[in-house]
Design a protein around this motif. Structure first.
Motif, PDB file in Angstrom:
ATOM      1  N   VAL A 258      11.368  13.159  26.078  1.00 14.95           N
ATOM      2  CA  VAL A 258      12.303  13.893  25.225  1.00 14.95           C
ATOM      3  C   VAL A 258      13.013  12.863  24.349  1.00 14.95           C
ATOM      4  O   VAL A 258      13.595  11.902  24.868  1.00 14.95           O
ATOM      5  CB  VAL A 258      13.318  14.676  26.078  1.00 14.95           C
ATOM      6  CG1 VAL A 258      14.416  15.275  25.204  1.00 14.95           C
ATOM      7  CG2 VAL A 258      12.610  15.764  26.870  1.00 14.95           C
ATOM      8  N   VAL A 259      12.910  13.053  23.029  1.00 16.49           N
ATOM      9  CA  VAL A 259      13.489  12.061  22.114  1.00 16.49           C
ATOM     10  C   VAL A 259      14.393  12.734  21.095  1.00 16.49           C
ATOM     11  O   VAL A 259      14.138  13.862  20.654  1.00 16.49           O
ATOM     12  CB  VAL A 259      12.405  11.245  21.369  1.00 16.49           C
ATOM     13  CG1 VAL A 259      11.691  10.301  22.314  1.00 16.49           C
ATOM     14  CG2 VAL A 259      11.420  12.141  20.669  1.00 16.49           C
ATOM     15  N   SER A 260      15.432  12.013  20.711  1.00 13.94           N
ATOM     16  CA  SER A 260      16.368  12.537  19.713  1.00 13.94           C
ATOM     17  C   SER A 260      15.667  12.563  18.362  1.00 13.94           C
ATOM     18  O   SER A 260      14.694  11.829  18.135  1.00 13.94           O
ATOM     19  CB  SER A 260      17.601  11.646  19.643  1.00 13.94           C
ATOM     20  OG  SER A 260      17.237  10.403  19.076  1.00 13.94           O
ATOM     21  N   PRO A 261      16.155  13.394  17.445  1.00 10.69           N
ATOM     22  CA  PRO A 261      15.521  13.469  16.125  1.00 10.69           C
ATOM     23  C   PRO A 261      15.433  12.088  15.470  1.00 10.69           C
ATOM     24  O   PRO A 261      14.428  11.756  14.839  1.00 10.69           O
ATOM     25  CB  PRO A 261      16.446  14.404  15.336  1.00 10.69           C
ATOM     26  CG  PRO A 261      17.195  15.182  16.362  1.00 10.69           C
ATOM     27  CD  PRO A 261      17.272  14.340  17.601  1.00 10.69           C
ATOM     28  N   SER A 262      16.444  11.254  15.678  1.00 11.52           N
ATOM     29  CA  SER A 262      16.438   9.954  14.991  1.00 11.52           C
ATOM     30  C   SER A 262      15.479   8.945  15.630  1.00 11.52           C
ATOM     31  O   SER A 262      15.102   7.973  14.995  1.00 11.52           O
ATOM     32  CB  SER A 262      17.856   9.384  14.947  1.00 11.52           C
ATOM     33  OG  SER A 262      18.354   9.314  16.254  1.00 11.52           O
TER      34      SER A 262
END
Ligand code: 0X9
Ligand code: ZN
Length: 415
Positions: free
Chosen positions: A68-72
């Motif tokens: 799971v990764v942040s948009p940035s």
């Protein structure tokens, strides 16, 4: 109804580790779930991806990592990976499909149509027990880092309390695996409520003493409801390090020291701890395993997790070791997987844990086998195979617990 999704503010640090602002719940809106594969021998790349990710959902040495990764951070992770697929464009939207925590109602089938708070799980256990005072009691076995007692229900049949070999069930060792809480509770519910009316259930309750702990990691579970839905570990601190949590399923004192199946980095999802068995949760759980070994013996141990749809047995710590009763483990698992599949087609993969999934050191089933002398030790990984992962929608609770019950019944008959 209480809202599961309380707030929206987060810090995203340079390393991608997501730290909630005090009292706020992490908002996963816009976060992506990526399935990435790595080139052969790219351990350093894997470490970089793990640092960028908010969470690794399958933190073992598998063919791919689900992160799971942040948009940035999404582009940076994609650039590091050999291949990458977007499994979910918006993790926050998927969490919303999970449903809200239900208000408390006394135990009934309706319980299994929604997820619940920790306090309500305790009420469920105590209300269920109160309905069957002649053949059940609540027990505790130690407590968590934050002082919550590890609470379970002991169920027995016509032979009387403590007279038969033990069947020991653990749920929610990993905080985010909420379907495992519901499933272990369903087993307790079925054993007690069907005893008088169902001859098969009666014979199985008369055959064993059951010790069922639906939430063995209460602090982590509470944290997954108040702050970070995707939290995995317990909430133990490490002096001199700001990262929190030991993986209780890497902390058992059997082959804990073997390298390769756990992390020595306190920031990792699979942090093994500073010493074998140095989490209070593990102390409580292993005390009970040791006591049952010394009294009636353990016939069957199940550690119920999600996700992936696997039935696994020892060993986790060595992919080449074959447990002495591997054929018997395989036979019970084969029949259980068929029983599950017969309900509505859910397909399980079965096999020895390390060879089938990945290596783990200090995991529960290696301990119950290697130290606890349990005849059978299994890890169940429940639904699904990654579409929803840990946040299985509430409308899949009943189908999941009902099919898994059939697998459990099958194992109990064969054990
Ligand atoms: O990694 C774990 O502890 C379990 N999987 S989970 O995704 N629920 O965290 C698997 C443990 C099974 N043992 C081995 N694969 N060796
Ligand atoms: Zn797990």
């Amino acid at each position: 109804m209480r809202s599961l999704f309380l707030s929206t503010l987060i810090f995203s640090t340079a390393l991608g580790v997501v730290v909630p602002r005090a009292g706020k719940k992490i908002d996963y809106n816009g976060f992506k779930l990526l399935r990435v594969s790595l080139s052969e021998g790219a351990e350093d790349v894997e470490a970089q991806i793990e640092e960028l990710a908010a969470h690794v959902l399958n933190p073992g040495k598998t063919a791919h990592l689900d992160v799971v990764v942040s948009p940035s951070d999404a582009d940076a992770v994609t650039a590091l990976a050999a291949t990458s697929t977007v499994l979910n464009e918006d993790v926050g939207a998927a969490l919303a499909e999970e449903g809200e925590l239900a208000a408390y109602e006394v135990p009934s089938e309706t319980w299994f149509t929604a997820y619940h708070s920790y306090a309500d799980h305790l009420s469920f256990l105590s209300d269920l027990q109160a309905g069957f005072p002649g053949q059940s009691e609540l027990f505790t076995t130690g407590s968590s880092v934050q002082g919550r007692t590890l609470t379970g229900i002991h169920i027995w049949g016509s032979g009387g309390k403590g007279s038969k070999p033990a069947v020991l069930l653990h749920g929610t060792v990993h905080a985010r695996e909420w379907i495992s809480t519901m499933t272990t509770e369903y087993f307790a519910w079925q054993l007690l409520t069907k005893y008088a009316s169902d001859a098969t259930v009666k014979s199985l309750v008369d055959k064993f003493d059951y010790y069922i702990i639906p939430v063995v990691n209460p602090d982590g579970f509470v944290y997954s409801q108040t702050t970070d839905r995707l939290w995995r570990k317990n909430r133990q601190t490490v002096s001199g390090n700001s990262c929190v949590g030991r993986d209780i399923n890497r902390n058992w004192p059997f082959k804990w020291e073997v390298p390769g199946g756990a992390s020595t980095n306190p920031c990792s999802e699979t942090y093994k701890g500073q010493a074998a068995g140095d989490s209070p949760e593990n102390t409580g759980l292993r005390t009970q395993v040791d006591a049952l070994k010394a009294s009636t013996g353990i016939r069957l141990y199940l550690d119920v997790h999600s996700y992936g749809q696997y039935i696994l047995w020892p060993y986790g710590y060595d992919c080449n070791l074959v447990v002495h009763n591997d054929a018997e483990h395989r036979s019970l698992a084969t029949r259980a997987a068929s029983a599950i599949q017969a309900v509505s087609g859910t397909a399980y993969t079965i096999g020895p844990a390390c060879a089938t999934l990945y290596a783990t050191t200090g995991d529960s089933t290696d301990y119950t086998d290697g130290v606890g002398n349990a005849t059978y030790s299994y890890t169940y990984e429940l639904r699904d195979t990654g579409r929803y992962g840990f946040t299985l929608p509430a409308n899949q609770i009943q189908p999941t617990v009902r099919e898994t019950w059939e697998g459990f019944i099958s194992m109990l008959k064969d054990a």
